[in-house]
Design a protein around this motif. Structure first.
Motif, PDB file in Angstrom:
ATOM      1  N   LEU A  41     -30.699  27.080  -7.428  1.00 12.10           N
ATOM      2  CA  LEU A  41     -29.350  27.505  -7.066  1.00 12.10           C
ATOM      3  C   LEU A  41     -28.343  27.066  -8.114  1.00 12.10           C
ATOM      4  O   LEU A  41     -28.463  25.973  -8.688  1.00 12.10           O
ATOM      5  N   PRO A  42     -27.321  27.880  -8.380  1.00 12.78           N
ATOM      6  CA  PRO A  42     -26.218  27.426  -9.233  1.00 12.78           C
ATOM      7  C   PRO A  42     -25.554  26.197  -8.618  1.00 12.78           C
ATOM      8  O   PRO A  42     -25.686  25.945  -7.406  1.00 12.78           O
ATOM      9  N   ALA A  43     -24.819  25.447  -9.430  1.00 14.06           N
ATOM     10  CA  ALA A  43     -24.221  24.187  -8.971  1.00 14.06           C
ATOM     11  C   ALA A  43     -23.363  24.373  -7.727  1.00 14.06           C
ATOM     12  O   ALA A  43     -23.453  23.589  -6.771  1.00 14.06           O
ATOM     13  N   ALA A  44     -22.528  25.416  -7.710  1.00 13.20           N
ATOM     14  CA  ALA A  44     -21.646  25.638  -6.565  1.00 13.20           C
ATOM     15  C   ALA A  44     -22.441  25.950  -5.305  1.00 13.20           C
ATOM     16  O   ALA A  44     -22.106  25.486  -4.204  1.00 13.20           O
ATOM     17  N   SER A  45     -23.521  26.710  -5.444  1.00 12.76           N
ATOM     18  CA  SER A  45     -24.354  27.054  -4.293  1.00 12.76           C
ATOM     19  C   SER A  45     -25.132  25.845  -3.788  1.00 12.76           C
ATOM     20  O   SER A  45     -25.345  25.683  -2.582  1.00 12.76           O
ATOM     21  N   PHE A  46     -25.554  24.970  -4.716  1.00 11.23           N
ATOM     22  CA  PHE A  46     -26.256  23.752  -4.312  1.00 11.23           C
ATOM     23  C   PHE A  46     -25.317  22.828  -3.541  1.00 11.23           C
ATOM     24  O   PHE A  46     -25.703  22.226  -2.529  1.00 11.23           O
ATOM     25  N   THR A  47     -24.070  22.728  -4.006  1.00 19.60           N
ATOM     26  CA  THR A  47     -23.065  21.932  -3.293  1.00 19.60           C
ATOM     27  C   THR A  47     -22.817  22.514  -1.905  1.00 19.60           C
ATOM     28  O   THR A  47     -22.681  21.778  -0.919  1.00 19.60           O
ATOM     29  N   LEU A  48     -22.770  23.832  -1.808  1.00 20.81           N
ATOM     30  CA  LEU A  48     -22.617  24.506  -0.517  1.00 20.81           C
ATOM     31  C   LEU A  48     -23.799  24.178   0.388  1.00 20.81           C
ATOM     32  O   LEU A  48     -23.618  23.874   1.583  1.00 20.81           O
ATOM     33  N   LEU A  49     -25.010  24.230  -0.142  1.00 24.15           N
ATOM     34  CA  LEU A  49     -26.214  23.919   0.638  1.00 24.15           C
ATOM     35  C   LEU A  49     -26.158  22.494   1.170  1.00 24.15           C
ATOM     36  O   LEU A  49     -26.481  22.245   2.342  1.00 24.15           O
ATOM     37  N   GLU A  50     -25.738  21.549   0.341  1.00 27.72           N
ATOM     38  CA  GLU A  50     -25.613  20.161   0.795  1.00 27.72           C
ATOM     39  C   GLU A  50     -24.591  20.042   1.921  1.00 27.72           C
ATOM     40  O   GLU A  50     -24.810  19.320   2.898  1.00 27.72           O
ATOM     41  N   ALA A  51     -23.462  20.764   1.786  1.00 28.10           N
ATOM     42  CA  ALA A  51     -22.421  20.706   2.812  1.00 28.10           C
ATOM     43  C   ALA A  51     -22.906  21.298   4.131  1.00 28.10           C
ATOM     44  O   ALA A  51     -22.644  20.745   5.211  1.00 28.10           O
ATOM     45  N   VAL A  52     -23.625  22.417   4.062  1.00 30.23           N
ATOM     46  CA  VAL A  52     -24.155  23.040   5.270  1.00 30.23           C
ATOM     47  C   VAL A  52     -25.214  22.132   5.905  1.00 30.23           C
ATOM     48  O   VAL A  52     -25.215  21.912   7.122  1.00 30.23           O
TER      49      VAL A  52
END
Length: 205
Positions: A41-52
């Protein structure tokens, strides 16, 4: 290794394999996923995944999804094992959460406060998991493995995979749950207190 533990692990891997669109996963696939800068995942999507993930399973008196490494395992499975179709549907479910947060709150999901994330995801969850009539007729093994028919099946797969990865982790099994490799004596009645933990069992996944 006890027979119960082996059966639990096979059930977990079988459930994850279905969600990833593959037929089988190696027995050591989860333990072999390590933290790396080479994310699928791109960095922003990985951060989103962690938040979810953190919103689904936050840290309380026990570690949550972030400390259990759920995002790293999820990303590793996307990179190394998921079918193209499953990868697209899981990423699409993540992006739908972010798009909904931006529309409703004016911010990306990861930028929201923990309280706002929880409130938004609760509403999103209710709408996405609303039962709907099943359009296709399933029989045999396909019917046994099928998830319930809901309004957003991609979101249902995303949520199940995150929760499965957490409760299949060392943290989930040994701190959030109580795992007994060899069951102890039969106790017909247990006193339930706020400190009582559920037991890991074959019915968990």
């Amino acid at each position: 290794m006890s027979e119960t533990f082996s059966r639990d692990r096979r059930m977990l891997l079988g459930s994850i394999a279905v969600l990833l669109g593959v037929s089988v996963l190696p027995a050591d696939v989860l333990s072999s996923v390590v933290k790396t800068d080479k994310h699928a995942l791109p960095a922003a999507s990985f951060t989103l995944l962690e938040a979810v993930s953190d919103t689904f399973v936050p840290a309380t008196d026990t570690p949550g999804a972030v400390l259990a490494g759920v995002a790293e395992k999820f990303d590793g499975l996307l990179r190394d094992w998921a079918s193209a179709q499953s990868r697209q549907s899981l990423i699409g479910a993540l992006e739908a959460i972010d798009a909904g947060a931006k529309q409703a709150e004016g911010k990306s999901f990861a930028a929201l406060s923990p309280e706002s994330r929880k409130a938004f995801l609760k509403a999103h969850d209710l709408a996405a998991l609303k039962p709907v009539p099943r359009t296709e007729k399933l029989t045999g093994l396909a019917a046994m493995k099928a998830l319930p028919a809901v309004a957003d099946p991609d979101y249902a797969k995303l949520k199940e995979l995150i929760v499965s990865l957490y409760y299949g982790s060392e943290v989930g099994l040994t701190q959030e749950l109580v795992y007994e490799q060899v069951p102890g004596a039969w106790v017909p009645s247990l006193k339930i207190t706020p400190e009582t933990r559920p037991f890991a069992s074959p019915g968990l996944i």
